[in-house]
Design a protein around this motif. Structure first.
Motif, short mmCIF file in Angstrom:
data_model
loop_
_atom_site.label_atom_id
_atom_site.label_comp_id
_atom_site.label_asym_id
_atom_site.label_seq_id
_atom_site.Cartn_x
_atom_site.Cartn_y
_atom_site.Cartn_z
N LEU A 13 -55.49 -22.43 19.58
CA LEU A 13 -54.36 -21.78 18.91
C LEU A 13 -54.82 -20.81 17.83
O LEU A 13 -54.09 -20.51 16.89
CB LEU A 13 -53.47 -22.86 18.27
N ASN A 14 -56.03 -20.28 17.97
CA ASN A 14 -56.56 -19.37 16.95
C ASN A 14 -55.78 -18.05 16.93
O ASN A 14 -55.15 -17.65 17.90
CB ASN A 14 -58.04 -19.10 17.19
N HIS A 15 -55.83 -17.39 15.77
CA HIS A 15 -55.16 -16.10 15.56
C HIS A 15 -53.65 -16.19 15.82
O HIS A 15 -53.09 -15.50 16.69
CB HIS A 15 -55.79 -15.00 16.42
N ASN A 16 -52.99 -17.06 15.07
CA ASN A 16 -51.55 -17.17 15.05
C ASN A 16 -51.07 -17.18 13.60
O ASN A 16 -51.80 -16.74 12.71
CB ASN A 16 -51.08 -18.41 15.82
N GLU A 17 -49.88 -17.69 13.37
CA GLU A 17 -49.32 -17.75 12.02
C GLU A 17 -48.89 -19.18 11.67
O GLU A 17 -47.94 -19.39 10.91
CB GLU A 17 -48.14 -16.78 11.90
N ILE A 18 -49.61 -20.15 12.22
CA ILE A 18 -49.26 -21.56 12.06
C ILE A 18 -49.54 -22.02 10.63
O ILE A 18 -50.61 -21.79 10.10
CB ILE A 18 -50.05 -22.43 13.05
N GLN A 19 -48.55 -22.68 10.03
CA GLN A 19 -48.71 -23.21 8.68
C GLN A 19 -48.80 -24.73 8.67
O GLN A 19 -49.51 -25.30 7.84
CB GLN A 19 -47.53 -22.76 7.81
N TYR A 20 -48.09 -25.37 9.57
CA TYR A 20 -47.99 -26.83 9.54
C TYR A 20 -48.35 -27.41 10.90
O TYR A 20 -47.86 -26.95 11.93
CB TYR A 20 -46.57 -27.25 9.15
N VAL A 21 -49.20 -28.42 10.90
CA VAL A 21 -49.61 -29.09 12.13
C VAL A 21 -48.86 -30.42 12.24
O VAL A 21 -48.96 -31.26 11.35
CB VAL A 21 -51.14 -29.36 12.13
N THR A 51 -43.55 -16.54 19.59
CA THR A 51 -43.38 -17.02 18.22
C THR A 51 -43.29 -18.54 18.13
O THR A 51 -43.48 -19.11 17.06
CB THR A 51 -42.12 -16.43 17.58
N GLU A 52 -43.01 -19.21 19.25
CA GLU A 52 -42.96 -20.67 19.24
C GLU A 52 -43.26 -21.21 20.63
O GLU A 52 -43.04 -20.53 21.63
CB GLU A 52 -41.59 -21.16 18.75
N ILE A 53 -43.75 -22.43 20.65
CA ILE A 53 -44.00 -23.13 21.91
C ILE A 53 -42.81 -24.03 22.18
O ILE A 53 -42.42 -24.84 21.33
CB ILE A 53 -45.30 -23.94 21.84
N THR A 54 -42.22 -23.88 23.34
CA THR A 54 -41.02 -24.64 23.68
C THR A 54 -41.26 -26.15 23.61
O THR A 54 -42.35 -26.64 23.94
CB THR A 54 -40.52 -24.26 25.09
N ARG A 55 -40.22 -26.87 23.23
CA ARG A 55 -40.30 -28.34 23.20
C ARG A 55 -40.50 -28.92 24.60
O ARG A 55 -40.98 -30.04 24.74
CB ARG A 55 -39.02 -28.92 22.57
N GLN A 56 -40.14 -28.16 25.62
CA GLN A 56 -40.30 -28.63 26.99
C GLN A 56 -41.77 -28.82 27.37
O GLN A 56 -42.07 -29.45 28.39
CB GLN A 56 -39.65 -27.64 27.96
N ASN A 102 -51.18 -14.90 19.36
CA ASN A 102 -49.74 -14.75 19.47
C ASN A 102 -49.16 -14.64 18.05
O ASN A 102 -49.88 -14.27 17.12
CB ASN A 102 -49.13 -15.92 20.23
N LYS A 103 -47.90 -14.98 17.91
CA LYS A 103 -47.25 -14.97 16.59
C LYS A 103 -46.60 -16.33 16.32
O LYS A 103 -45.57 -16.42 15.67
CB LYS A 103 -46.21 -13.86 16.52
N ILE A 104 -47.25 -17.37 16.83
CA ILE A 104 -46.70 -18.73 16.73
C ILE A 104 -46.72 -19.21 15.29
O ILE A 104 -47.75 -19.18 14.62
CB ILE A 104 -47.50 -19.70 17.62
N LYS A 105 -45.56 -19.66 14.82
CA LYS A 105 -45.43 -20.16 13.46
C LYS A 105 -45.28 -21.69 13.43
O LYS A 105 -45.76 -22.35 12.52
CB LYS A 105 -44.24 -19.51 12.76
N ASP A 106 -44.57 -22.22 14.41
CA ASP A 106 -44.28 -23.65 14.43
C ASP A 106 -44.78 -24.29 15.73
O ASP A 106 -44.69 -23.68 16.80
CB ASP A 106 -42.78 -23.90 14.30
N LEU A 107 -45.27 -25.51 15.61
CA LEU A 107 -45.69 -26.29 16.77
C LEU A 107 -44.72 -27.43 16.96
O LEU A 107 -44.39 -28.14 16.00
CB LEU A 107 -47.11 -26.83 16.57
N PRO A 108 -44.24 -27.67 18.18
CA PRO A 108 -43.28 -28.74 18.41
C PRO A 108 -43.95 -30.12 18.36
O PRO A 108 -45.09 -30.27 18.82
CB PRO A 108 -42.76 -28.44 19.82
N PRO A 109 -43.26 -31.11 17.83
CA PRO A 109 -43.83 -32.47 17.83
C PRO A 109 -44.07 -33.01 19.23
O PRO A 109 -44.88 -33.92 19.42
CB PRO A 109 -42.77 -33.30 17.08
#
Length: 202
Positions: A94-102, A54-59, A74-81
């Motif tokens: 990152l295709n086929h996820n649930e990302i709203q904001y880049v 659901t998310e990519i770690t900030r690490q 996956n089910k990724i919604k947020d991408l870390p800065p």
């Protein structure tokens, strides 16, 4: 992707893969990346596709050697800065996820050649992605794009040129700034609605 090291979730052992340049964790029903990903400072290719992440770690920002990141389906919604710290990143899938904001920080990845954001929930992308010196393609198919952005792309035969021309224009800069400000306002409202303390003047 060459001789990528393949691990199933049953035998995943960080001590064995710490110094592997390529790692394939795809199709493992993973819900999160393994802890300690920041120590993978020799990795050049990471494939975490077809999981339940659901998310990519900030690490991820510590893996400065990373050149290719595959995280589709996956089910990724947020991408870390912190993605912006990956100065050597060339391919981001990152295709086929649930990302709203880049995140705008992605515009700091000056080695990027290809980005695939198709099949997500993206409305707009940061203008700086169009200014990346090596960028050749940004895929945005099947996203609820801003109507003007969609219209510009659809009308041109060369969709990449049309997209790049538009997102680096002053008109789009202004529109993205307004979009970004609205997103930040929404986030602040959500924080308060979740019970965080706020000050309201009478």
């Amino acid at each position: 992707m060459g001789d990528m090291l393949l691990f199933t979730r049953d035998v995943l052992n960080l001590s064995l893969i710490l110094h592997s340049p390529e790692l394939n964790l795809s199709v493992n029903k993973l819900k999160a990346l393994p802890r300690g990903m920041g120590a993978f400072n020799c990795m050049t290719v990471l494939d975490i596709s077809t999981n339940q992440i659901t998310e990519i770690t900030r690490q991820i920002g510590y893996i400065r050697t990373l050149r290719e990141l595959y995280a589709s389906q996956n089910k990724i919604k947020d991408l870390p800065p912190e993605l912006g710290e990956l100065e050597k990143l060339e391919r981001l899938v990152l295709n086929h996820n649930e990302i709203q904001y880049v995140p705008v920080e992605l515009g700091q990845c000056h080695s990027l050649l290809q980005i695939d954001f198709s099949h997500n929930k993206i409305n707009m992308i940061p203008p700086d992605l169009g200014r990346l010196p090596r960028i050749k393609m940004i895929k945005l198919a099947n996203n609820p794009l801003d109507p003007e952005l969609r219209e510009v792309v659809v009308k041109r035969a060369d969709k990449w040129v049309a997209l790049q021309d538009y997102i680096i224009s002053p008109e789009y800069d202004k529109k993205f700034f307004e979009y970004q400000r609205a997103e930040q306002a929404d986030d602040s409202f959500e924080d308060l609605s979740e019970g965080e303390v706020g000050v309201i003047d009478d």
